[in-house]
Design a protein around this motif. Structure first.
Motif, mmCIF file in Angstrom:
data_model
loop_
_atom_site.group_PDB
_atom_site.id
_atom_site.type_symbol
_atom_site.label_atom_id
_atom_site.label_comp_id
_atom_site.label_asym_id
_atom_site.label_seq_id
_atom_site.Cartn_x
_atom_site.Cartn_y
_atom_site.Cartn_z
ATOM 1 N N ARG A 148 0.919 -1.148 0.113
ATOM 2 C CA ARG A 148 -0.001 0.042 -0.136
ATOM 3 C C ARG A 148 0.741 1.255 -0.002
ATOM 4 O O ARG A 148 2.057 1.439 0.314
ATOM 5 C CB ARG A 148 -1.033 0.106 1.263
ATOM 6 C CG ARG A 148 -1.997 -1.177 1.145
ATOM 7 C CD ARG A 148 -2.802 -1.120 2.460
ATOM 8 N NE ARG A 148 -2.303 -1.269 3.581
ATOM 9 C CZ ARG A 148 -1.936 -2.338 4.237
ATOM 10 N NH1 ARG A 148 -2.551 -3.552 3.657
ATOM 11 N NH2 ARG A 148 -1.248 -2.433 5.287
ATOM 12 N N PRO A 149 0.344 2.243 -0.322
ATOM 13 C CA PRO A 149 1.125 3.495 -0.422
ATOM 14 C C PRO A 149 1.572 4.126 0.941
ATOM 15 O O PRO A 149 0.929 3.731 2.092
ATOM 16 C CB PRO A 149 0.249 4.650 -1.093
ATOM 17 C CG PRO A 149 -0.613 3.912 -1.815
ATOM 18 C CD PRO A 149 -0.940 2.492 -0.896
ATOM 19 N N ASN A 150 2.765 4.539 1.164
ATOM 20 C CA ASN A 150 3.201 4.981 2.376
ATOM 21 C C ASN A 150 3.414 3.844 3.350
ATOM 22 O O ASN A 150 3.410 3.945 4.756
ATOM 23 C CB ASN A 150 2.560 6.278 2.958
ATOM 24 C CG ASN A 150 2.245 7.425 2.129
ATOM 25 O OD1 ASN A 150 3.193 7.755 1.395
ATOM 26 N ND2 ASN A 150 0.966 7.712 2.114
ATOM 27 N N VAL A 151 3.993 2.784 2.973
ATOM 28 C CA VAL A 151 4.355 1.503 3.797
ATOM 29 C C VAL A 151 5.694 1.306 3.518
ATOM 30 O O VAL A 151 6.293 1.131 2.334
ATOM 31 C CB VAL A 151 3.509 0.286 3.602
ATOM 32 C CG1 VAL A 151 3.687 -0.887 4.224
ATOM 33 C CG2 VAL A 151 1.962 0.660 3.973
ATOM 34 N N ASP A 152 6.419 1.075 4.627
ATOM 35 C CA ASP A 152 7.696 0.528 4.648
ATOM 36 C C ASP A 152 7.764 -0.857 3.899
ATOM 37 O O ASP A 152 7.179 -1.772 4.466
ATOM 38 C CB ASP A 152 8.335 0.754 5.877
ATOM 39 C CG ASP A 152 9.789 0.415 6.025
ATOM 40 O OD1 ASP A 152 10.493 0.379 4.889
ATOM 41 O OD2 ASP A 152 10.513 0.194 6.842
ATOM 42 N N ARG A 153 8.711 -1.196 3.004
ATOM 43 C CA ARG A 153 8.534 -2.300 2.261
ATOM 44 C C ARG A 153 9.273 -3.470 3.299
ATOM 45 O O ARG A 153 8.952 -4.520 2.968
ATOM 46 C CB ARG A 153 9.053 -2.167 0.762
ATOM 47 C CG ARG A 153 10.668 -1.668 0.805
ATOM 48 C CD ARG A 153 11.176 -1.771 -0.400
ATOM 49 N NE ARG A 153 12.351 -1.292 -0.475
ATOM 50 C CZ ARG A 153 13.564 -1.801 -0.314
ATOM 51 N NH1 ARG A 153 13.704 -3.276 -0.031
ATOM 52 N NH2 ARG A 153 14.676 -1.252 -0.446
ATOM 53 N N THR A 154 10.357 -3.093 4.007
ATOM 54 C CA THR A 154 11.082 -3.762 4.830
ATOM 55 C C THR A 154 10.111 -4.258 6.032
ATOM 56 O O THR A 154 10.620 -5.708 6.717
ATOM 57 C CB THR A 154 12.336 -3.214 5.283
ATOM 58 O OG1 THR A 154 11.758 -2.070 6.078
ATOM 59 C CG2 THR A 154 13.028 -2.673 4.099
#
Length: 80
Positions: free
Chosen positions: A63-69
């Motif tokens: 989702r937008p503005n979510v840290d991928r790590t």
């Protein structure tokens, strides 16, 4: 006189072939299959949508503005 006839025949043949190439028929619109694309990040999803347009159906995992790590998907949305 023979040169004039040959030249006239050549011009006539050229005009006929040019007229045959310039058809006014509209191309028949063919339905193209939609390709399913899965994108990991929002940037890749947006780029794919901009490049391919309506030819693809993009599923974006993050989702937008979510840290991928630190992001995890709930089990019901992850399918093989």
């Amino acid at each position: 006189m023979l040169k004039r006839v040959r030249r006239g025949a050549a011009i006539l043949a050229l005009m006929a072939s040019a007229a045959a190439c310039g058809g006014t028929a509209k191309p028949v619109a063919q339905a193209q299959p939609t390709i399913a694309v899965v994108a990991t990040t929002t940037q890749v999803a947006d780029l794919t949508r901009q490049v391919e347009g309506d030819a693809v159906q993009v599923t974006q995992l993050l989702r937008p503005n979510v840290d991928r790590t630190t992001s995890t998907r709930p089990p019901p949305t992850c399918r093989p």
